[in-house]
Design an enzyme around this catalytic site. Structure first.
Site, PDB file in Angstrom:
ATOM      1  N   GLU A 109       0.997 -11.039  -4.977  1.00 44.84           N
ATOM      2  CA  GLU A 109       0.337 -11.893  -4.737  1.00 44.84           C
ATOM      3  C   GLU A 109       0.704 -12.335  -3.490  1.00 44.84           C
ATOM      4  OE1 GLU A 109      -2.049 -13.722  -6.913  1.00 44.84           O
ATOM      5  OE2 GLU A 109      -2.133 -12.045  -8.244  1.00 44.84           O
ATOM      6  N   SER A 132       1.207  -5.942   3.350  1.00 46.32           N
ATOM      7  CA  SER A 132       0.991  -7.385   3.299  1.00 46.32           C
ATOM      8  C   SER A 132      -0.206  -7.500   4.039  1.00 46.32           C
ATOM      9  CB  SER A 132       2.359  -7.138   4.087  1.00 46.32           C
ATOM     10  OG  SER A 132       3.314  -7.641   3.226  1.00 46.32           O
ATOM     11  N   GLU A 186      -2.977  -1.162  -0.461  1.00 45.52           N
ATOM     12  CA  GLU A 186      -3.000   0.556  -0.712  1.00 45.52           C
ATOM     13  C   GLU A 186      -1.302   0.999   0.010  1.00 45.52           C
ATOM     14  OE1 GLU A 186      -5.454   1.564   2.633  1.00 45.52           O
ATOM     15  OE2 GLU A 186      -7.019   0.277   1.324  1.00 45.52           O
ATOM     16  N   TRP A 214       0.033   0.349  -6.462  1.00 42.32           N
ATOM     17  CA  TRP A 214       0.031  -1.219  -7.389  1.00 42.32           C
ATOM     18  C   TRP A 214      -0.554  -1.704  -7.951  1.00 42.32           C
ATOM     19  CZ3 TRP A 214       5.155  -0.341  -8.096  1.00 42.32           C
ATOM     20  CH2 TRP A 214       5.955   0.595  -6.536  1.00 42.32           C
ATOM     21  N   GLN A 238      32.334 -28.164 -17.703  1.00 43.27           N
ATOM     22  CA  GLN A 238      32.055 -28.953 -16.707  1.00 43.27           C
ATOM     23  C   GLN A 238      31.246 -28.050 -15.539  1.00 43.27           C
ATOM     24  OE1 GLN A 238      34.895 -31.701 -14.583  1.00 43.27           O
ATOM     25  NE2 GLN A 238      34.351 -33.625 -15.794  1.00 43.27           N
TER      26      GLN A 238
HETATM   27  P1  FAD Z   1       5.201  -4.494   2.470  1.00 45.58           P
HETATM   28  O1  FAD Z   1       3.815  -5.761   3.368  1.00 45.58           O
HETATM   29  O2  FAD Z   1       5.652  -3.346   2.801  1.00 45.58           O
HETATM   30  O3  FAD Z   1       6.711  -5.678   2.844  1.00 45.58           O
HETATM   31  C1  FAD Z   1       7.286  -4.813   2.645  1.00 45.58           C
HETATM   32  C2  FAD Z   1       8.968  -6.479   3.193  1.00 45.58           C
HETATM   33  O4  FAD Z   1       7.943  -6.359   4.850  1.00 45.58           O
HETATM   34  C3  FAD Z   1       8.803  -7.402   2.270  1.00 45.58           C
HETATM   35  O5  FAD Z   1      10.238  -8.068   2.579  1.00 45.58           O
HETATM   36  C4  FAD Z   1       7.184  -8.256   3.438  1.00 45.58           C
HETATM   37  O6  FAD Z   1       7.162  -9.286   3.426  1.00 45.58           O
HETATM   38  C5  FAD Z   1       8.035  -8.054   4.599  1.00 45.58           C
HETATM   39  N1  FAD Z   1       6.925  -8.320   5.545  1.00 45.58           N
HETATM   40  C6  FAD Z   1       5.401  -7.744   6.016  1.00 45.58           C
HETATM   41  N2  FAD Z   1       5.242  -7.668   6.967  1.00 45.58           N
HETATM   42  C7  FAD Z   1       5.710  -8.947   7.603  1.00 45.58           C
HETATM   43  C8  FAD Z   1       6.417 -10.035   8.769  1.00 45.58           C
HETATM   44  N3  FAD Z   1       5.196 -10.102   9.552  1.00 45.58           N
HETATM   45  N4  FAD Z   1       7.036 -10.602   8.665  1.00 45.58           N
HETATM   46  C9  FAD Z   1       8.089 -10.228   7.946  1.00 45.58           C
HETATM   47  N5  FAD Z   1       8.100  -9.729   7.019  1.00 45.58           N
HETATM   48  C10 FAD Z   1       7.683  -8.941   6.801  1.00 45.58           C
HETATM   49  N6  FAD Z   1      -1.621  -5.777  -5.045  1.00 45.58           N
HETATM   50  C11 FAD Z   1      -2.833  -5.645  -6.146  1.00 45.58           C
HETATM   51  O7  FAD Z   1      -4.139  -5.187  -4.816  1.00 45.58           O
HETATM   52  N7  FAD Z   1      -3.318  -5.573  -6.769  1.00 45.58           N
HETATM   53  C12 FAD Z   1      -2.929  -5.947  -7.768  1.00 45.58           C
HETATM   54  O8  FAD Z   1      -3.136  -5.706  -8.810  1.00 45.58           O
HETATM   55  C13 FAD Z   1      -1.304  -5.935  -7.593  1.00 45.58           C
HETATM   56  N8  FAD Z   1      -0.138  -6.061  -8.821  1.00 45.58           N
HETATM   57  C14 FAD Z   1       0.872  -5.442  -8.270  1.00 45.58           C
HETATM   58  C15 FAD Z   1       1.889  -5.336  -9.980  1.00 45.58           C
HETATM   59  C16 FAD Z   1       3.543  -5.167  -9.511  1.00 45.58           C
HETATM   60  C17 FAD Z   1       4.279  -4.827 -10.132  1.00 45.58           C
HETATM   61  C18 FAD Z   1       3.392  -5.458  -8.239  1.00 45.58           C
HETATM   62  C19 FAD Z   1       5.366  -5.148  -7.825  1.00 45.58           C
HETATM   63  C20 FAD Z   1       2.755  -5.240  -6.668  1.00 45.58           C
HETATM   64  C21 FAD Z   1       1.396  -5.465  -6.959  1.00 45.58           C
HETATM   65  N9  FAD Z   1       0.546  -5.337  -6.324  1.00 45.58           N
HETATM   66  C22 FAD Z   1      -0.884  -5.258  -5.901  1.00 45.58           C
HETATM   67  C23 FAD Z   1       1.038  -5.234  -4.722  1.00 45.58           C
HETATM   68  C24 FAD Z   1       2.011  -5.872  -3.979  1.00 45.58           C
HETATM   69  O9  FAD Z   1       0.439  -7.291  -3.511  1.00 45.58           O
HETATM   70  C25 FAD Z   1       2.403  -6.080  -2.784  1.00 45.58           C
HETATM   71  O10 FAD Z   1       3.554  -4.985  -3.272  1.00 45.58           O
HETATM   72  C26 FAD Z   1       2.625  -7.362  -1.817  1.00 45.58           C
HETATM   73  O11 FAD Z   1       1.475  -7.657  -1.083  1.00 45.58           O
HETATM   74  C27 FAD Z   1       3.837  -6.368  -1.041  1.00 45.58           C
HETATM   75  O12 FAD Z   1       3.119  -5.706   0.115  1.00 45.58           O
HETATM   76  P2  FAD Z   1       3.867  -3.724   0.121  1.00 45.58           P
HETATM   77  O13 FAD Z   1       4.557  -4.011  -1.149  1.00 45.58           O
HETATM   78  O14 FAD Z   1       3.320  -3.040   0.756  1.00 45.58           O
HETATM   79  O15 FAD Z   1       5.467  -5.205   0.894  1.00 45.58           O
END
Ligand code: FAD
Length: 384
Positions: A363, A138, A133, A162, A279
């Site tokens: 993922e 995460s 969402e 996403w 190299q």
């Molecule tokens: P956030 O969770 O906000 O994280 C941001 C940063 O904070 C990251 O570096 C993360 O590692 C870090 N972080 C968060 N929590 C912690 C913690 N506890 N400790 C340390 N670091 C932390 N999702 C679906 O459901 N279906 C899909 O088909 C799908 N396809 C996708 C396709 C693309 C091209 C992309 C980019 C994403 C897709 N996703 C999909 C979503 C994807 O799984 C999420 O982007 C991912 O889980 C991370 O969530 P977020 O982007 O909200 O980042």
């Protein structure tokens, strides 16, 4: 390029046949066009899906309902060859088979399976998986999308972000909070109240459709809920399937970058010598090969564990963390070997490099998989 360690000798004849079939599909139907698709930010899903269906790679490791029912190593080999073409292509196949078909196959009713799986296996219907969402990536346990009972119907409200294949899908598997905990819903995208605008301006996975999903008082019959699972273990089990495919897929992207770099190094002349005779270049290539071969060994080992029924989520975390990191390092080294040419779509390298940035994040981010390993090693959870 030579398979120096003869790692593919460990594949069976059937697995090699799958490898060669998928590889020739990628070389005939994908490689001549994928640079343009990436540049134009398009993915010809409707055209490719039936071909992928006839190759048997959609829901490939599932049994029945028109699925090929192969072993896990075969599924991995197919992912590897698809991603040697483009991570967007492998993402399409992963989402279809592991994220959309798998939950219907594992947790769905007979009616849901009969309605969707044969058409999805054939590539006649496209699926997507809505978990992430805008405010919860995460930590999906905190999702806000809610399905509320209204008589025997469900009323769905919320937003996902996403979502791969979102705006081209015929069916969305949507995970939502309910009064009973998190449940999955099989949502035909023609249902009133469903909308899926595409997300633009991506500089990674451009040959892949990524969308938001909105549910506005979307009414579903009782039969839309997946009857077989409640709780976060439902979506997490789907992610384990798809992450396993990534462990293999990125080996293909890494190999494509390494091959491009070796070819270039042998023909690009500077200071009167091919740059591959220096190299410093050879050191880069040698370590790239070490990384790619180690990633391949990891994928094969996890595949054998999966086929033996012993693969655990934390082992998949190891594979996703190690192999995506290795592939990204290889892509970046390859880009440097190609010099200025490394930044153009005339060569596959920067396309793979940019794609792998998404693969690093989706993922389960590399940080989350690091924490999974940290917990496995210490017994101490450090997620919050
Ligand atoms: P956030 O969770 O906000 O994280 C941001 C940063 O904070 C990251 O570096 C993360 O590692 C870090 N972080 C968060 N929590 C912690 C913690 N506890 N400790 C340390 N670091 C932390 N999702 C679906 O459901 N279906 C899909 O088909 C799908 N396809 C996708 C396709 C693309 C091209 C992309 C980019 C994403 C897709 N996703 C999909 C979503 C994807 O799984 C999420 O982007 C991912 O889980 C991370 O969530 P977020 O982007 O909200 O980042």
């Amino acid at each position: 390029m030579d398979d120096l360690l003869r790692l593919d000798d460990r594949l069976t004849a059937d697995q090699r046949l799958i490898r060669d079939t998928v590889k020739s599909f990628v070389s005939d139907r994908v490689l001549p066009h994928v640079g343009d698709w990436f540049e134009e930010a398009t993915f010809p899903a409707r055209e490719l899906a039936p071909v992928l269906g006839s190759l048997g790679v959609l829901g490939m490791h599932l049994e029945g309902y028109g699925c090929a029912g192969t072993d896990a190593v075969s599924y991995g080999v197919a992912c590897r060859e698809l991603e040697a073409g483009d991570s967007g292509l492998r993402s399409f196949v992963s989402v279809q088979g592991s994220l959309a078909m798998f939950p219907i196959w594992r947790y769905g009713s007979d009616e849901q399976k009969q309605e969707w799986l044969p058409r999805m296996a054939a590539g006649e219907a496209i699926g997507c998986f809505g978990l992430t969402e805008p405010d919860h990536g995460s930590d999906p346990a905190n999702m806000r999308t809610y399905a509320k009972k209204d008589g025997s119907d469900w009323i769905l409200n919320g937003a996902k972000m996403w979502i791969t294949n979102g705006s081209i899908a015929d069916v969305a598997v949507v995970w939502a909070q309910t009064d009973e905990g998190i449940r999955g819903f099989v949502v035909p995208t023609s249902t009133p109240g469903f909308s899926a605008p595409e997300i633009h301006k991506k500089l990674s996975l451009r040959a892949s459709v990524t969308s938001s999903l909105y549910f506005d008082d979307l009414r579903l019959p009782a039969s839309a809920a997946l009857p077989g699972v409640t709780g976060l273990k439902g979506p997490l089990s789907c992610l384990s399937e798809a992450r396993y495919g990534i462990v293999w897929g990125v080996v293909g992207a890494a190999r494509a970058c390494l091959e491009a770099a070796v070819d270039y190094a042998k023909t690009r002349v500077q200071f009167d010598k091919p740059i591959g005779a220096f190299q410093l270049t050879q050191e880069k290539l040698a370590w790239m090969y070490v990384g790619a071969a180690q990633a391949q060994l990891t994928a094969l080992h996890l595949g054998e564990l999966k086929d033996a029924g012993h693969l655990e989520p934390r082992q998949i975390s190891f594979g996703k963390l190690a192999n995506v990191r290795a592939a990204l390092d290889i892509a970046r080294q390859a880009r440097s070997i190609l010099g200025g040419n490394g930044i153009t779509l005339e060569y596959p390298v920067i396309r793979h490099m940019n794609n792998l940035e998404s693969v690093l994040t989706y993922e389960g981010t590399q940080e989350i998989h690091t924490l999974v390993l940290g917990e496995a090693l210490t017994g101490l959870a450090a997620y919050r």
